[in-house]
Design a protein around this motif. Sequence first.
Motif, PDB file in Angstrom:
ATOM      1  N   GLU B 424     -97.031  60.564  -6.430  1.00  0.00           N
ATOM      2  CA  GLU B 424     -97.384  60.865  -7.824  1.00  0.00           C
ATOM      3  C   GLU B 424     -96.139  61.116  -8.674  1.00  0.00           C
ATOM      4  OE1 GLU B 424    -101.820  62.780  -7.863  1.00  0.00           O
ATOM      5  OE2 GLU B 424    -100.200  64.147  -7.361  1.00  0.00           O
ATOM      6  N   ASP B 605    -100.720  58.733 -10.163  1.00  0.00           N
ATOM      7  CA  ASP B 605    -100.415  57.925  -8.987  1.00  0.00           C
ATOM      8  C   ASP B 605     -99.653  56.686  -9.456  1.00  0.00           C
ATOM      9  OD1 ASP B 605    -101.468  57.537  -5.899  1.00  0.00           O
ATOM     10  OD2 ASP B 605    -101.059  55.646  -6.944  1.00  0.00           O
ATOM     11  N   GLN B 607     -98.729  53.858  -8.179  1.00  0.00           N
ATOM     12  CA  GLN B 607     -99.244  52.525  -7.887  1.00  0.00           C
ATOM     13  C   GLN B 607    -100.592  52.261  -8.548  1.00  0.00           C
ATOM     14  OE1 GLN B 607     -98.249  49.737  -5.815  1.00  0.00           O
ATOM     15  NE2 GLN B 607     -96.322  50.678  -6.433  1.00  0.00           N
ATOM     16  N   LEU B 608    -101.438  53.270  -8.565  1.00  0.00           N
ATOM     17  CA  LEU B 608    -102.839  53.049  -8.941  1.00  0.00           C
ATOM     18  C   LEU B 608    -103.174  53.524 -10.353  1.00  0.00           C
ATOM     19  CD1 LEU B 608    -104.296  54.158  -5.500  1.00  0.00           C
ATOM     20  CD2 LEU B 608    -104.053  51.811  -6.330  1.00  0.00           C
ATOM     21  N   VAL B 610    -103.982  56.406 -11.431  1.00  0.00           N
ATOM     22  CA  VAL B 610    -104.967  57.494 -11.536  1.00  0.00           C
ATOM     23  C   VAL B 610    -104.276  58.749 -12.074  1.00  0.00           C
ATOM     24  CG1 VAL B 610    -106.520  59.008 -10.233  1.00  0.00           C
ATOM     25  CG2 VAL B 610    -106.398  56.555  -9.702  1.00  0.00           C
TER      26      VAL B 610
END
Lengths: 338, 735
Positions: B424, B605, B607-608, B610
Amino acid sequence: MINFQYSRASDVADAILLLTAHPGAKLIAGGTNLIDLMKENVEVPSRLIDVSRLPLRKIEETPDGGLRIGALVPNSDLAYHPLIEQRYPLLASAILAGASAQLRNMASVGGNLMQRTRCAYFYDTATPCNKRAPGSGCSAIDGLNRNHAILGTSVSCIATNPSDMSVALAALGALVHIAGPSGERTMALTDFHRLPGDTPHVDTNLEVGEIITAIELPPRGFGRNYSYLKIRDRLSYAFALVSVAAALELDGNAIREARVALGGVAHKPWRSLEAETALRGHAATLEHFSRAADLLLQGARAHAHNGFKIELARRAIVRTLTQAASATPQSQAHKKIA
Amino acid sequence: MNAYVGTSTSRVDGRAKVTGAAKYAGEFAADRLLHGFVVEATIPRGRIARLDTSQALKVKGVLDVLTHAHRPPLAGKDEAWKDEVAPEEGSPFRPLYDDGVKFNGQPIALVVAEDWETAKFAATLVRVGYQEEQAFATDLEAERGKAAEVKQPHKPRGDAAGALAASAVRHEADYFIPTEHHNPMELYATTVVWDGNGRLTVYDKTQGVQNVHRYLCNVFGKKPDDIRVLSPYVGGAFGSGLRPQYQVVLATLGALALKRSVRVVLTRQQMYGLGHRPATIEHLGLGAKPDGTLDAVTHEATAITSCYEDFARNDTGWAEQLYKSPNSRYSHKLVRLDVSTPSDMRAPGAASGVCALECAMDELAVALKLDPIELRLKCYSDSDQSEDLPYTSKQLRACYARGAEAFGWNRRNPTPRAMRDGKELVGWSMATGVWEALQMPVAVRIVLSANGHAEVSCAASDIGTGTYTIVAQVAADALGLPIENIDVRLADSTLPQAPVEGGSWMAASSAHAVLEAAEDIRRELALLASTMPSSPLAGVDAADVVLVDGTIAKDGEKSRAVSITDAMRHGKLERLEKQKLNHFAEDKSHARNTHSAVFAEVRVDEQLGVIRVTRIVSAVAAGRILNTKTGRSQIMGGVVWGIGMALHEETAMDHRFGRIMNANIAEYHIPANADIHDIDVIFVDERDHHINRLGVKGLGEIGIVGVPAAIANAVYHATGKRIRRFPITLDKLLA
């Protein structure tokens, strides 16, 4: 709500008889999706056949070491069942990623398989929708389609299947037990839901008069190396933008068996045997995970607002496989992504 | 004297609410009660060509289907339909008035039946044919070119455009805030009780019973005594109940048509045909010298309104209060669309406009390579520049300091993407909040009984904010009685006058009215007590007499006291009643505002995409806090909503149909519990001797202002990505 008739089925055979006798009838168990759809006048069954009291609530071990789950087992009972928690934690995790505690308490396993898409146009009777009103057109293809499918779509429909549970069941290779006017049969879960094609109003391969009696899990439970990762627009109580169920069996770092299924991207839980074959026999590395992701997403097609799902799915697949390989499955209680 | 004011007093109505004893508008029973269900238009603009109710009328249990062609009379002039908070410009919406369709979701018929399900079913049988008008528009961005400027409260200062162009460091950008819909927990609801002979008792979900009372009298040509409006409990309103909503008209129409009691409760989906925070494009221009002092501020907001009313709020102009600049220009433009008129929604104007301003300030700080707090302190304004007025009080500097300390701001690495925790990215940032400290004339009646109990009554509503409780606190202190002895009655149109509850003005306004009425009680009791035989207060000046511990006592000399009960018995009084309308002294020499500094920690996050909002610190300066418990709840609620505004809320309109496609709370996202982590509320000490006797400013709106910007800025600090289009969803971070 439109008025309807009500019958309570006395046993499975009676339910089949009632279904066959009343073409406009629908089965009702937990009702968590059907009642909503009836309130919106999307589903207008002439009759509800109440199957909620049928004796389909057992979870039993099968002779080959698998489990047979009665179609009326509530989602919560299934998720917290000791045999599920120990042997099929991927399934428990996927169920707990879905809906809310209250809904999971009401919803049945069979009903979960039958839940319908959350496409906004399907829900709004004032707009065209081929799934709701065949031939009226698809409003999503050129409309608001951020939540819609990227795989297996057709020119008639780009809706997704909203279930989390089904994604895990697909990965686990579950079977659906069905009873109907011509006897009993089983079907692979992956064959149960259909792609939309030119008949998007038909969600499943159930025939007229058929009812789900049980789900069967094969012995292989992937109890150690698994993860269910659900990506959504808020951290709880939202349908998946993309979800991934990953299950591995490892020999050291070598992949002996691999399963990956996707949710939120297609009209059915999405698996790719090619992707799983590509993992099998290889090392559990980012490189192989990426390769599998590419294979799973082969043929993915974006519409105006959902193009992000392709890259999101790719990354989510890699992350979920990484979580599974390292035996650090995604927690459904703590929202930080492992 | 202050046993209760300023303390953490629990809600006096808390027990009633958690036990279900508190009744809401849709819960009042009546003899032979009928139920109405609304049929809505499914097109955004056009005319009703055909409205066939014959099939619906055949359903057993259906009594009538009211339509524009079949209903009791309604007033024909706009003035009758203008409630006390209606926009000045325009013609208010009139439900079932004529065949015109002005927005999707407009009520076009009311099915009235013996029960709700029957009415709902019959509603599906009403057949509607439209004469559609092809040209309709619901998309702000597509119609931006048609925006027209409305009157502005802030005059331009200097040459903002020229100064901006000449500035050494300049930041200009558009920020987009989508339409957001009201989703209070309680649905819009009205129960009209038919009292016979055309007299009605109306239980309505509203923030202003007297506003609804006047409106109904005007719309239905009724005498004031014919209608009584009550709203004893309100399950959240936040601006949605400021104006009379259409269901109160429909329920009243039903009652008058059928001469029976009628209840109309809207569905959650139908609520999306009503109040919303208007979508806006906020264009900010900030010009600065390299040292961080401002040369110019320009803020132009382009907002949506309906085609029939010009709803405009102060999105712009807040920099006049916050940031010193020799040049400024503010402009508010409206685009008329085929939607219902927007409504006030918590901190209307400021929630959107300050969000954009504070994002822009963050972007300017980055451009200047300045700490965001340092930039704000460099251009800190000790006056409201638009009128060149000092503040009654402004402890915003202390908000920055206290908030920064609690947050741990000095441990912040200013470089974006520099703070990580595993996968994160961690972002820390902040924003300023500002709102007005308004106060209005309110009247209160106190009836003191000889047994030492008092009833305090006022027409004001408690919309969940805690008005019952603070009125009880202030009264208990002023009368020297335990709070258990105070009975508060609110939200009945027959009670002493109050405006709608909104704008954060009710705490100060109601509290001072209580003080005024209590003062009359005190004076009369002092007189009574001093005239008792061998009174210990004989010869004591009334001004030196206080009410304390159930007694009338000499100030500072508790032993010289007479019990209230004895004094009233002596005067042969069973009850002592005083009613007072409080007007605040006009003060044109000060500006009145509340302020906050909001600090946010987000974790994204990498990569994602979120996003998790893991910490919020909100340091608020709002004068004296009457009740730290309900006050803290107010701010927490504002923070939660601010998180939703930053990350979740968006009304999704399909502009091809002019229809809202997420008209339910499954798909219209507000934060779930999982989205909410630590919220730290700090009330900064702010003693205000100018604003009013108690130094109270109000807390209803300030809690949300600044929160969305603090989060957006933290997302930038975490990721290096500046998202100017709200809500900040993960697809925007992945793009």
